[in-house]
Write an enzyme that holds these catalytic residues in place. Structure first.
Site, PDB file in Angstrom:
ATOM      1  N   ILE A  90     -15.482  35.398  29.289  1.00 14.94           N
ATOM      2  CA  ILE A  90     -14.031  35.366  29.244  1.00 14.94           C
ATOM      3  C   ILE A  90     -13.510  36.561  28.459  1.00 14.94           C
ATOM      4  CG2 ILE A  90     -12.018  33.969  28.663  1.00 14.94           C
ATOM      5  CD1 ILE A  90     -13.947  32.745  30.768  1.00 14.94           C
ATOM      6  N   THR A 131     -17.440  33.502  25.423  1.00 14.24           N
ATOM      7  CA  THR A 131     -16.420  34.467  25.040  1.00 14.24           C
ATOM      8  C   THR A 131     -16.975  35.876  25.189  1.00 14.24           C
ATOM      9  OG1 THR A 131     -17.019  34.764  22.702  1.00 14.24           O
ATOM     10  CG2 THR A 131     -15.674  32.834  23.250  1.00 14.24           C
ATOM     11  N   ASP A 132     -16.095  36.842  25.255  1.00 17.66           N
ATOM     12  CA  ASP A 132     -16.489  38.226  25.032  1.00 17.66           C
ATOM     13  C   ASP A 132     -16.686  38.394  23.527  1.00 17.66           C
ATOM     14  OD1 ASP A 132     -17.072  40.904  25.431  1.00 17.66           O
ATOM     15  OD2 ASP A 132     -15.353  41.272  26.729  1.00 17.66           O
ATOM     16  N   ALA A 133     -17.095  39.577  23.104  1.00 20.55           N
ATOM     17  CA  ALA A 133     -17.416  39.811  21.695  1.00 20.55           C
ATOM     18  C   ALA A 133     -16.266  39.379  20.785  1.00 20.55           C
ATOM     19  CB  ALA A 133     -17.745  41.276  21.471  1.00 20.55           C
ATOM     20  N   SER A 134     -16.598  38.601  19.784  1.00 17.84           N
ATOM     21  CA  SER A 134     -15.553  37.980  18.959  1.00 17.84           C
ATOM     22  C   SER A 134     -14.945  38.923  17.947  1.00 17.84           C
ATOM     23  CB  SER A 134     -16.126  36.759  18.234  1.00 17.84           C
ATOM     24  OG  SER A 134     -17.006  37.161  17.197  1.00 17.84           O
TER      25      SER A 134
END
Length: 755
Positions: free
Chosen positions: A412, A459-462
């Site tokens: 995402i 998720t993509d990188a937080s």
């Protein structure tokens, strides 16, 4: 029903699946005041319970087709309150001895019902009476046996009342957003389903929380890995690329020390390159979409799968299924297959099929779709502004096709979609628009509901500012899981983020039902790869497997693709061909965006260009900027003096042609990338296009004509590899034909770029 620790959520969810009805955790219906009391160790009063019990009854009464609901319902009066709303309720009492209950309660430390309250609950518990519709099941046995006993008891209790059998309510679907372990994309058999459930049952709370995280390994040392695994129990890892042998040994150590097999991710967007230092660069996504031969994408996927599997990776953060609508967007300008949903679907399927020949799962990205906004979610929240209908025809079409094609997971993006959010949440204010990673209407209503995605969501990188600007870190970490993500990509600070996630569960932000659903998807992805069937020493191939990485066969594929995809964008002055026999003396300019996060020499490719030109018979004169000359020890040099020296009337007497090779990179560090010249009015800007035949070659970005419209010959070579540079020079000389294709983005919506 039953006291804390009896397994209401676990057994209830499994029973619901077998019956084919919805499941709901009654804890999620508690008001925040009740949750706070229980977390503090304070027993609820009846005044606290009555509104909650009424809500429980209302949910049961409103359920269409049946509902399994987990609720303590310890006293007869509480059950009567529920029956007052839902008279046909049947109670399944999960009964266990005090020793069994205490062991299970202590094993899940951190739940908002502390073990200390067990005695209070047991004292409160009133057994089912003869006039109550219900059954009692002993929880001492294995989970499968408890479920089987429960189903048999339910069948006996409700068959006459509801006119159905124990196999399920005919025609009633599973709860819409619950994982189906035996459906696409997991297709688990009974044994694998049992492994998922028993593994989940065996985990402590801390181990469950850890499975939600994917660590970014910044250190190859065994001590570092041991600390991550022992302290945080992570479910997956990605690593910083290094030499293939070191990467493989790093992964081998990690798998040998992990209680549950790890998902090991790589970023094989260009083949094997990016997963280890010596991996094969096959092509970019755009390159794979820049020729009629769709097998280019397939072969890129094949090489990616073979090389990453040799390392021990089992999860690819690819393909990229964004659509490059906005030419100003440079975060996916080379990372998207093209600017139409049709080309993206066709090539993404080919890539997926190619990489799937290896034991690898894919995570396509970046839902709900990048390519509309010119900004980069690494540094700011960006937005997909399409309306609901238009989105469905474009990005929605891509996601439906790829979900139907079997993709196992979706990454995402920290990308908001205002019109999509408002479609599901009418009246949503601008200030309440969230990036998709925090938007349940996008993850649940759209992705799970309308698109029917049953796989894993991450998720993509937080660390990306597209996420972190949305709310405080302590809130956003658990909010991503609560919204519908199943895994959280990268700690910022491991101790803090782990505690934030744990606190989110304790406070009820993440319900037990949501936590267990996420964990089932994580374990299901691992089981779908067969990781649960392998010994620890078989999860990573032997050292000999590394021979395929950067092999001659793979380099030959890369050379063939480079030859096919070098693209002539324009040659309006008919400058080509340019050969040593007619244009011996070449003035060579190099343009880069400066050093990026890879720390590679931004102009290192020029040595390859110069070498290849000289091998072809050209005499090469390399331009040096004022900064380069000063660094080499020259004095009295400044940009004005360099302009005066370079831009002289005898330029055409000194040089027969000018070649400009641009390798401008740097996404994730600025919102959009354009050429940055070395100085004001820099001497390398193609003023000389009016003096000698000038050829501009891009080795990366496709949008440079907006900054160099004066050049009459423009080539997109796609990559700074030896193969791409060599193929480009051969085509400049007319030794081979240009075969690559391009889309209209190259002209940047400006008439002068076509001249």
């Amino acid at each position: 029903m039953g006291v804390s620790g009896c397994g209401k959520t676990t057994i209830g969810d499994l029973v619901a699946r077998e019956l084919g009805v919805q499941f709901l955790d009654g804890d999620s219906l508690h008001p925040v005041e009740n949750v706070a009391k229980m977390a503090a160790g304070t027993p609820l009063t009846d005044e606290d319970r009555w509104p909650w019990l009424a809500t429980v009854g209302s949910e049961l009464a409103a359920a269409k087709g049946g509902l399994v609901l987990a609720c303590s319902a310890l006293r007869r009066s509480y059950r009567d309150a529920i029956r007052a709303q839902a008279p046909d309720t049947v109670f399944l009492h999960l009964h266990g001895s005090k020793d069994v209950l205490r062991a299970r309660t202590e094993g899940r430390s951190g739940h908002f019902m502390p073990p200390a309250l067990l005695e209070s609950q047991l004292a409160t518990l009133e057994a089912l009476e003869a006039d109550e519709a219900g059954i009692v099941v002993d929880i001492a046995g294995p989970v499968d046996q408890v479920v089987a006993d429960a189903l048999a008891g339910i069948a006996a209790a409700v068959t006459a009342a509801v006119g159905t059998s124990a196999t399920g309510a005919t025609g009633t679907p599973l709860r819409q957003f619950d994982v189906d372990l035996q459906a696409a994309p997991f297709y688990l058999d009974d044994a694998a389903v049992t492994w998922v459930n028993t593994t989940l049952e065996s985990m402590t709370l801390e181990e469950k929380i850890g499975q939600l995280f994917i660590n970014h390994n910044n250190d190859y040392s065994p001590e570092y890995l041991d600390g991550v695994l022992e302290n945080f129990h992570v479910g997956g890892m990605r690593y910083r690329p290094g030499p293939s042998a070191a990467v493989q040994e790093h992964i081998r150590h990690a798998q040998s020390k992990s209680k549950v097999p790890l998902l090991v991710a790589s970023n094989p967007e260009m083949g094997g390159a990016g997963s280890c230092d010596d991996g094969t660069f096959v092509s970019t996504h755009l390159q794979a979409g820049s020729h009629p031969d769709k097998s280019i994408a397939h072969r890129m996927g094949q090489v990616a799968g073979v090389e990453t599997a040799a390392l021990g990776c089992n999860w690819a953060f690819a393909p990229i299924v964004d659509i490059h609508y906005n030419w100003r967007n440079t975060v996916i300008s080379t990372r998207a297959f093209g600017n139409t949903p049709e080309i993206v679907v066709e090539r993404a399927k080919e890539y997926f099929d190619g990489i799937s020949e290896s034991p690898t799962a894919c995570a396509m990205k970046h839902f709900p779709g990048d390519g509309m906004d010119e900004r980069d979610q690494h540094v700011v929240t960006s937005y997909n502004t399409l309306g609901y209908d238009e989105w469905n025809k474009t990005y929605g079409h891509v996601y439906r096709e790829m979900i139907g094609h079997g993709v196992q997971s979706i990454m995402i993006g920290h990308i908001g979609a205002p019109e999509l959010s408002r479609h599901f949440r009418p009246g949503l204010a601008d200030k309440d628009i969230r990036p998709a990673t925090l938007a349940p209407e996008l993850l649940q209503d759209l992705l799970r509901g309308e698109l029917g995605f049953n796989g894993l969501i991450l998720t993509d990188a937080s660390q990306m500012i597209g996420l972190t600007q949305a709310m405080k870190r302590k809130d956003l970490v658990p909010a991503t899981i609560a919204a519908g993500c199943d895994m959280f990509l990268f700690f910022r600070n491991a101790d803090e983020d782990f505690q934030y996630m744990l606190d989110g569960y304790k406070s009820g932000v993440i319900t037990e039902q949501r936590l267990h659903d996420a964990l089932r998807r994580i374990l299901a992805l691992k089981a779908s790869l067969g990781l649960h069937l392998k010994d620890r020493n078989e999860l990573v191939p032997p050292v000999e497997a590394l021979a395929v990485i950067g092999s001659d066969a793979h380099r030959a594929i890369a050379a063939e693709i480079a030859d096919k995809t070098v693209t002539l964008v324009k040659d309006t002055a008919h400058n080509l061909p340019i050969r040593p026999e007619t244009h011996k003396r070449i003035r060579l300019y190099g343009i880069s965006g400066g050093s990026d996060f890879t720390m590679a020499d931004p102009l290192g490719y020029l040595d390859t260009v110069k070498d290849e030109l000289e091998k072809a018979g050209f005499e090469v004169h390399l331009f040096k900027t004022a900064a380069q000359r000063s660094a080499a020890g020259e004095t009295g040099i400044n940009f004005m003096s360099v302009i005066s020296e370079e831009a002289t009337g005898d330029y055409a007497d000194k040089y027969d042609a000018a070649f400009v090779f641009a390798n401008v990179k740097g996404f994730a560090q600025e919102a959009a990338i354009r050429i940055k010249w070395s100085t004001p009015m820099a001497a390398e800007i193609p003023w000389y296009a009016t003096e000698v035949p000038t050829v501009f070659v891009s080795l990366n970005q496709p949008n440079h004509l907006i900054d160099v419209p004066m050049v009459k010959t423009a080539i997109h070579a796609h990559a700074g590899t030896v193969e791409a540079i060599r193929a480009t020079i051969e085509k400049i000389m007319g030794k081979s034909e240009f075969q690559g294709t391009f889309n209209e983005n190259v002209f940047c919506d400006s008439f002068d770029t076509r001249l």
